[in-house]
Motif scaffolding. Structure first.
Motif, PDB file in Angstrom:
ATOM      1  N   UNK A 134     -57.609  23.881   9.251  1.00  0.00           N
ATOM      2  CA  UNK A 134     -57.834  23.092   8.038  1.00  0.00           C
ATOM      3  C   UNK A 134     -58.738  21.917   8.369  1.00  0.00           C
ATOM      4  N   UNK A 135     -59.823  21.791   7.634  1.00  0.00           N
ATOM      5  CA  UNK A 135     -60.673  20.610   7.644  1.00  0.00           C
ATOM      6  C   UNK A 135     -60.709  20.055   6.225  1.00  0.00           C
ATOM      7  N   UNK A 136     -61.489  19.005   6.016  1.00  0.00           N
ATOM      8  CA  UNK A 136     -61.567  18.416   4.687  1.00  0.00           C
ATOM      9  C   UNK A 136     -63.006  18.089   4.339  1.00  0.00           C
ATOM     10  N   UNK A 137     -63.335  18.259   3.062  1.00  0.00           N
ATOM     11  CA  UNK A 137     -64.650  17.842   2.578  1.00  0.00           C
ATOM     12  C   UNK A 137     -64.676  16.353   2.259  1.00  0.00           C
ATOM     13  N   UNK A 138     -63.516  15.697   2.393  1.00  0.00           N
ATOM     14  CA  UNK A 138     -63.454  14.267   2.146  1.00  0.00           C
ATOM     15  C   UNK A 138     -63.731  13.460   3.398  1.00  0.00           C
ATOM     16  N   UNK A 139     -63.500  12.153   3.320  1.00  0.00           N
ATOM     17  CA  UNK A 139     -63.732  11.264   4.452  1.00  0.00           C
ATOM     18  C   UNK A 139     -62.718  11.545   5.549  1.00  0.00           C
ATOM     19  N   UNK A 140     -63.200  11.568   6.796  1.00  0.00           N
ATOM     20  CA  UNK A 140     -62.306  11.876   7.920  1.00  0.00           C
ATOM     21  C   UNK A 140     -61.197  10.829   8.046  1.00  0.00           C
ATOM     22  N   UNK A 141     -61.478   9.607   7.621  1.00  0.00           N
ATOM     23  CA  UNK A 141     -60.468   8.550   7.705  1.00  0.00           C
ATOM     24  C   UNK A 141     -59.259   8.846   6.817  1.00  0.00           C
ATOM     25  N   UNK A 142     -59.455   9.671   5.801  1.00  0.00           N
ATOM     26  CA  UNK A 142     -58.373  10.004   4.876  1.00  0.00           C
ATOM     27  C   UNK A 142     -57.606  11.245   5.302  1.00  0.00           C
ATOM     28  N   UNK A 143     -58.004  11.868   6.399  1.00  0.00           N
ATOM     29  CA  UNK A 143     -57.345  13.098   6.827  1.00  0.00           C
ATOM     30  C   UNK A 143     -55.957  12.770   7.369  1.00  0.00           C
ATOM     31  N   UNK A 144     -54.952  13.563   7.036  1.00  0.00           N
ATOM     32  CA  UNK A 144     -53.578  13.211   7.434  1.00  0.00           C
ATOM     33  C   UNK A 144     -53.352  13.329   8.933  1.00  0.00           C
ATOM     34  N   UNK A 145     -52.479  12.475   9.457  1.00  0.00           N
ATOM     35  CA  UNK A 145     -52.063  12.526  10.856  1.00  0.00           C
ATOM     36  C   UNK A 145     -50.779  13.347  10.923  1.00  0.00           C
ATOM     37  N   UNK A 146     -50.893  14.566  11.419  1.00  0.00           N
ATOM     38  CA  UNK A 146     -49.755  15.482  11.411  1.00  0.00           C
ATOM     39  C   UNK A 146     -49.402  15.922  12.816  1.00  0.00           C
ATOM     40  N   UNK A 147     -48.128  16.185  13.030  1.00  0.00           N
ATOM     41  CA  UNK A 147     -47.633  16.762  14.268  1.00  0.00           C
ATOM     42  C   UNK A 147     -47.189  18.201  14.027  1.00  0.00           C
ATOM     43  N   UNK A 148     -47.040  18.944  15.099  1.00  0.00           N
ATOM     44  CA  UNK A 148     -46.477  20.282  14.997  1.00  0.00           C
ATOM     45  C   UNK A 148     -45.101  20.182  14.354  1.00  0.00           C
ATOM     46  N   UNK A 149     -44.809  21.117  13.457  1.00  0.00           N
ATOM     47  CA  UNK A 149     -43.529  21.118  12.763  1.00  0.00           C
ATOM     48  C   UNK A 149     -43.536  20.384  11.447  1.00  0.00           C
ATOM     49  N   UNK A 150     -44.574  19.571  11.188  1.00  0.00           N
ATOM     50  CA  UNK A 150     -44.733  18.981   9.869  1.00  0.00           C
ATOM     51  C   UNK A 150     -45.121  20.082   8.874  1.00  0.00           C
ATOM     52  N   UNK A 151     -45.028  19.785   7.599  1.00  0.00           N
ATOM     53  CA  UNK A 151     -45.416  20.735   6.560  1.00  0.00           C
ATOM     54  C   UNK A 151     -46.545  20.147   5.733  1.00  0.00           C
ATOM     55  N   UNK A 152     -47.576  20.933   5.518  1.00  0.00           N
ATOM     56  CA  UNK A 152     -48.646  20.551   4.604  1.00  0.00           C
ATOM     57  C   UNK A 152     -48.203  21.020   3.222  1.00  0.00           C
ATOM     58  N   UNK A 153     -47.559  20.098   2.493  1.00  0.00           N
ATOM     59  CA  UNK A 153     -46.916  20.437   1.227  1.00  0.00           C
ATOM     60  C   UNK A 153     -47.927  20.559   0.093  1.00  0.00           C
ATOM     61  N   UNK A 154     -47.547  21.378  -0.882  1.00  0.00           N
ATOM     62  CA  UNK A 154     -48.395  21.567  -2.037  1.00  0.00           C
ATOM     63  C   UNK A 154     -49.553  22.484  -1.727  1.00  0.00           C
ATOM     64  N   UNK A 155     -50.547  22.450  -2.590  1.00  0.00           N
ATOM     65  CA  UNK A 155     -51.694  23.355  -2.470  1.00  0.00           C
ATOM     66  C   UNK A 155     -52.833  22.695  -1.717  1.00  0.00           C
ATOM     67  N   UNK A 156     -53.366  23.419  -0.749  1.00  0.00           N
ATOM     68  CA  UNK A 156     -54.596  23.031  -0.056  1.00  0.00           C
ATOM     69  C   UNK A 156     -55.625  24.110  -0.358  1.00  0.00           C
ATOM     70  N   UNK A 157     -56.754  23.705  -0.926  1.00  0.00           N
ATOM     71  CA  UNK A 157     -57.712  24.695  -1.412  1.00  0.00           C
ATOM     72  C   UNK A 157     -59.137  24.264  -1.120  1.00  0.00           C
ATOM     73  N   UNK A 158     -60.016  25.247  -0.981  1.00  0.00           N
ATOM     74  CA  UNK A 158     -61.433  25.001  -0.767  1.00  0.00           C
ATOM     75  C   UNK A 158     -62.105  26.245  -0.216  1.00  0.00           C
TER      76      UNK A 158
END
Length: 608
Positions: free
Chosen positions: A242-266
């Motif tokens: 997963x990457x983002x078309x938005x600003x890298x500063x806004x990208x979430x800081x996640x660890x293994x075992x976290x959940x990317x909740x909701x819809x991620x689309x692109x």
């Protein structure tokens, strides 16, 4: 069937223009009568129109990339065909910031190109795109084509077909089978708008604003949320970057075992740094899984605790000494001996001929003492300048730390960067000719690579031989998502030679003393099931103790969604037969976005 625009295809030979990497050279004099995006994409990985000019290809803009060396936009056809193997999306490479917006209905004329990230020599698959485009905006504000759902049901269990041997093992010419193979499935969606939902993170956010999720949470799962890589033939098909078309500063800081909740689309892209990548214009939110750094137990009075820890290019200018010290004292419980890998010289990457690392090591020892740990002593052998690989000028090497209140080191003169240490038999016991010393440093196996450091220790009157290793890296191997299947692992050649050299040396010790306690440990840069490890273990001279753990706990490193083994501690028969050893892969780094090293340390406890 909707009518299709007729286009003229010039009879010409073209080398596709691509962004910052080599192009796949395709020549053609064929002509096509009609073209839509699925006609360009075709039913294989290589466009049937590669190298040709196309005119007025229609689509709706689904994503715009305004940064980096690969600027452009994705568009998708609103009139798909009925063939699941043909993608309805494509990337348009503009090189400069594109002048379109999501929802624009556009027509594009340009050259069909096959862009190979990192160049054709990398073995990577290619990305079909339109380059040198002329873009016409027909209308704006249109609905974007609905995202295709990627989930556990849609991704096949098999990873990839075997490549066509007539084409050097490439899968490029094979007709896609998206219901049978995961890589074919992802390829059939190349450039299309896709989505995932409520996915578990299997590789933490890295410094480049990327993370990995799995759409198959039960696939080879670790108890801490990752996905174990357990063999060459058992791939984790649910992994997706997963990457983002938005600003890298806004990208979430996640660890293994976290959940990317909701819809991620692109749009679904393809990258040299992970293969198929969802470049999100809609990003879910992180629900923390509460992952904590592990702490091993303290060794008993009669147990010798031996650890290996890759501290990732540590030099005096780094600001991680206190954190490494706390890890050694608290998480590793102050092992009696620590074999360190990637200790750099006193001025790090400055390339001025410095090879001594005493300032680096002493700074770490002082930090350990300040953290409440023992005042370790240390032994090492300085390398020849620029002879051991790693970061140029850094002169990385292995170092032994040991607690003198628990362990004594047998110093025996004669060891240096170029002298091979030998084994003799004295009073029926094995003995090194030099301690510390290096194993066969003139052997071509160690060319531009770290030479093993060997030392003789005494614990409660029993001699223990330690061999600290840092084998050649896996750099240059073809990726798991390579167009060549199975991918070639060219770096193995040197590690096989290195494993053979270490195994030969261990056999010399065991020939002099059958019941000698020998521990070979370090960053082996290969898996516990690899041929490299089989060569290390050859004839039962050694055994990788990480295999004493359940398969779901065998990992020391996390790469592209795979929790895998690179760091190992191998033991001689006398230690293995005792059945009193315990092994722990202490997960303090590899699963976390704020890691101080990319490796997890390993601890072996046994009674010599």
């Amino acid at each position: 069937m909707p009518s299709r625009k007729t286009v003229r295809i010039a009879a010409l030979t073209v080398v596709a223009a691509c962004s910052a990497a080599s192009a796949l050279v395709v020549t053609s004099t064929a002509q096509a009568e009609t073209v839509r995006i699925h006609d360009i994409q075709g039913t294989t990985r290589i466009s049937p129109l590669a190298g040709q000019q196309v005119t007025d290809v229609a689509g709706i803009v689904t994503g715009v990339r305004t940064y980096g060396s690969s600027r452009g936009f994705w568009m998708q056809d609103t009139e798909p065909d009925d063939n699941p193997a043909t993608s309805e999306g494509i990337f348009v490479f503009t090189s400069s910031t594109p002048k379109v917006a999501v929802g624009d209905s556009v027509t594009v004329s340009g050259t069909v190109a096959e862009y190979v990230p990192s160049g054709t020599s990398s073995g990577n698959q290619s990305l079909t795109q339109i380059s040198r485009p002329t873009v016409t905006v027909v209308s704006s504000g249109n609905a974007v084509p609905a995202a295709t759902v990627i989930d556990a049901k849609s991704v096949p269990a098999a990873y990839t077909p075997t490549g066509d041997t007539a084409a050097s093992g490439s899968v490029n010419g094979l007709t896609l089978e998206p219901t049978k193979y995961a890589l074919d499935y992802y390829e059939s969606l190349e450039g299309m708008n896709v989505q995932v939902a409520d996915t578990r993170v299997v590789t933490a956010t890295d410094p480049y604003a990327e993370l990995w999720v799995t759409v198959k949470p039960g696939e080879n799962a670790t108890r801490r949320g990752g996905s174990v890589y357990g063999s060459y033939t058992s791939q984790n098909t649910g992994r997706l970057q997963i990457q983002s078309l938005g600003a890298s500063a806004d990208f979430p800081k996640a660890n293994v075992g976290d959940t990317l909740k909701g819809t991620t689309a692109g749009p679904l892209d393809y990258s040299q740094f992970g293969g198929y990548t969802l470049v999100a214009d809609k990003l879910g939110t992180i629900e923390q899984g509460g992952l904590k750094r592990e702490t091993t137990r303290k060794q008993g009075q009669g147990e010798l605790a031996v650890a290996t820890y890759n501290v990732e290019n540590l030099d005096p200018s780094d600001d991680t000494f206190a954190e490494h010290a706390q890890a050694i004292v608290s998480n590793l419980q102050s092992p009696d001996i620590v074999a360190l890998e990637e200790i750099q010289d006193n001025n790090g990457a400055t390339n001025d001929g410095t090879v001594a690392a005493d300032r680096t090591v002493k700074k770490l020892i002082e930090a350990i003492a300040a953290a409440g740990g023992p005042t370790y002593e240390w032994r090492s052998v300085d390398p020849v300048d620029l002879a051991d690989g790693g970061e140029p000028g850094g002169n990385i090497r292995q170092v032994f730390l040991f607690n003198p209140k628990r362990v004594s080191f047998t110093d025996r003169a004669g060891g240096d960067a170029t002298t091979a240490v030998g084994v003799t038999k004295v009073h029926g016991k094995a003995q090194l000719t030099a301690s510390p010393g290096r194993i066969d440093p003139a052997n071509d196996a160690w060319k531009n690579s770290r030479k093993p450091l060997v030392g003789e220790f005494t614990f409660r009157g029993r001699t223990v031989f330690l061999i600290a290793n840092h084998f050649a890296s896996k750099g240059g191997d073809q990726a798991l998502h390579s167009q060549y299947q199975p991918p070639k692992r060219s770096s193995e050649t040197q590690r096989h030679l290195q494993a053979t050299a270490v195994n030969t040396f261990v056999k010399k010790i065991l020939a002099a003393q059958k019941d000698a306690d020998v521990v070979a440990l370090g960053d082996i840069n290969d898996f516990e099931f690899s041929d490299t490890v089989q060569l290390l273990e050859n004839d039962g001279a050694l055994w990788s103790a990480i295999k004493s753990l359940p398969k779901s706990e065998r990992y020391t490193y996390d790469y592209q969604g795979n929790s895998q083994v690179l760091d190992q501690i191998l033991i001689s028969p006398s230690i293995r037969r005792s059945e009193e050893f315990t092994y722990d892969s202490v997960h303090i780094n590899s699963e976390f976005n704020d890691q101080i090293s990319d490796h997890d340390p390993q601890v072996l406890r046994f009674r010599p």
